[in-house]
Design an enzyme around this catalytic site. Structure first.
Site, short mmCIF file in Angstrom:
data_model
loop_
_atom_site.label_atom_id
_atom_site.label_comp_id
_atom_site.label_asym_id
_atom_site.label_seq_id
_atom_site.Cartn_x
_atom_site.Cartn_y
_atom_site.Cartn_z
N LYS A 192 0.85 -1.06 -0.07
CA LYS A 192 -0.06 0.02 0.03
C LYS A 192 0.85 1.37 0.07
O LYS A 192 1.72 1.35 0.95
CB LYS A 192 -0.97 -0.06 1.20
CG LYS A 192 -2.02 1.35 1.14
CD LYS A 192 -2.81 1.27 2.33
CE LYS A 192 -2.25 1.60 3.69
NZ LYS A 192 -1.88 3.07 3.74
N LYS B 294 -7.34 8.19 -1.02
CA LYS B 294 -8.64 8.34 -0.58
C LYS B 294 -9.23 9.72 -1.30
O LYS B 294 -9.56 10.75 -0.65
CB LYS B 294 -8.53 8.96 0.98
CG LYS B 294 -7.89 7.57 1.77
CD LYS B 294 -7.92 7.98 3.35
CE LYS B 294 -7.34 6.85 4.16
NZ LYS B 294 -5.78 6.52 3.84
N PHE B 295 -9.40 9.59 -2.47
CA PHE B 295 -9.93 10.69 -3.40
C PHE B 295 -11.32 11.16 -2.68
O PHE B 295 -12.14 10.30 -2.45
CB PHE B 295 -9.92 10.11 -4.76
CG PHE B 295 -8.73 9.90 -5.54
CD1 PHE B 295 -7.80 10.72 -5.47
CD2 PHE B 295 -8.73 8.83 -6.26
CE1 PHE B 295 -6.37 10.17 -6.20
CE2 PHE B 295 -7.64 8.46 -6.94
CZ PHE B 295 -6.45 9.10 -6.76
N HIS B 296 -11.20 12.49 -2.66
CA HIS B 296 -12.61 13.11 -2.33
C HIS B 296 -12.81 14.42 -2.85
O HIS B 296 -12.22 15.55 -2.48
CB HIS B 296 -12.94 13.20 -1.04
CG HIS B 296 -13.96 13.54 -0.28
ND1 HIS B 296 -14.24 13.53 1.24
CD2 HIS B 296 -15.17 13.98 -0.71
CE1 HIS B 296 -15.27 14.10 1.56
NE2 HIS B 296 -16.00 14.35 0.11
N THR C 293 -9.92 4.42 10.86
CA THR C 293 -9.74 3.76 11.99
C THR C 293 -9.02 4.75 13.21
O THR C 293 -9.26 4.37 14.25
CB THR C 293 -8.92 2.53 11.89
OG1 THR C 293 -7.86 2.97 11.28
CG2 THR C 293 -9.80 1.69 10.82
N GLY D 105 1.43 -2.11 8.76
CA GLY D 105 2.43 -1.25 8.54
C GLY D 105 3.51 -1.57 9.50
O GLY D 105 4.48 -2.41 9.14
N ARG D 106 3.60 -0.74 10.39
CA ARG D 106 4.97 -0.83 11.29
C ARG D 106 5.33 -2.06 11.72
O ARG D 106 6.72 -2.29 11.98
CB ARG D 106 4.80 0.40 12.30
CG ARG D 106 4.89 1.76 11.83
CD ARG D 106 4.37 2.79 12.73
NE ARG D 106 2.79 3.16 12.58
CZ ARG D 106 2.33 4.11 13.05
NH1 ARG D 106 2.97 5.07 13.57
NH2 ARG D 106 0.95 4.36 12.39
#
Length: 229
Positions: free
Chosen positions: A33, A62-64, A119, A209-210
């Protein structure tokens, strides 16, 4: 073919550490990602480099925006050959429908998903931006809207997966961030599940991720997580 549910968030500020991490991983065991910070700095060339390594890419921007603008952005993302791209469900039905039309028209159509509620949010955070509904109600509303628009799925917490599947369809994909192995720090996530717990909830894809990217040995960390599934 990659049947792994794991999507690794390459949350690095520049390409060098991102590529170093990616080269330690197998495209047979995960997808990658790319988020706003890394893409804004490195752009399309990084996507091409990661695809050359064999990875399928989730472009998490996250297109908006207004429908035409979002549709154009989705078309460009599809041209980059990404596997998945997302929009904000709060952009509304018309915006999501325009995005889906653009994705479907592409030579290599990416999966199109919508973010319901981030989240990092909880009920208090929702209230602070004028949403009076509780988290579960708002997530359900936005998930149903994305389903009506014809999207492939939503990005949501594992906590909401069962009710989303019930109110949409079993094949409606759920991509769940906020995944942490046992004993990992929660960082900035409010709603956290272990990988095994998330799959038990019905999650289709797990964004991690981390715990992997910051590990001394990312491949070993990934293998350890896969062994728990």
């Amino acid at each position: 073919m990659n049947h792994s549910p794991i999507i690794i968030a390459l949350d690095f500020p520049q390409k060098e550490p991102a590529l170093t991490c990616a080269k330690q991983l197998s495209p047979q065991h995960c997808r990658l990602k790319i988020g706003s910070e890394l893409f804004t700095r490195e752009g399309a060339p990084l996507i091409a480099q990661l695809r050359e390594l064999g990875f399928e890419i989730f472009l998490d921007l996250k297109f908006h925006d207004i429908p035409n603008t979002v549709a154009a952005a989705v078309r460009v993302a599809a041209d980059l050959g990404v596997w998945m791209v997302n929009v904000h469900a709060s952009g509304g039905l018309a915006m999501m429908q325009a995005a889906k039309e653009a994705a479907t028209a592409a030579k290599q159509a990416p999966l199109l998903t919508a973010v319901t509620v981030l989240t990092s949010f909880d009920d208090a955070a929702l209230g602070s931006v004028g949403v009076d509904d509780l988290m579960e109600s708002q997530v359900q509303r936005l998930a149903r809207l994305a389903f009506t628009a014809g999207l492939d799925g939503v990005v949501c917490s594992a906590a909401e997966v069962p009710v989303i599947k019930k109110s949409t369809a079993p094949q409606f994909l759920t991509v769940t961030p906020g995944i942490r192995p046992q004993q990992s720090a929660h960082d900035d996530q409010k709603r956290v599940f272990t990988p095994k717990e998330a799959l038990a909830q019905g999650s289709d894809y797990l964004v991690i991720g981390r715990p992997i990217t910051r590990a001394a040995d990312p491949a070993q960390a990934l293998n350890a997580i896969m062994a728990t599934l």
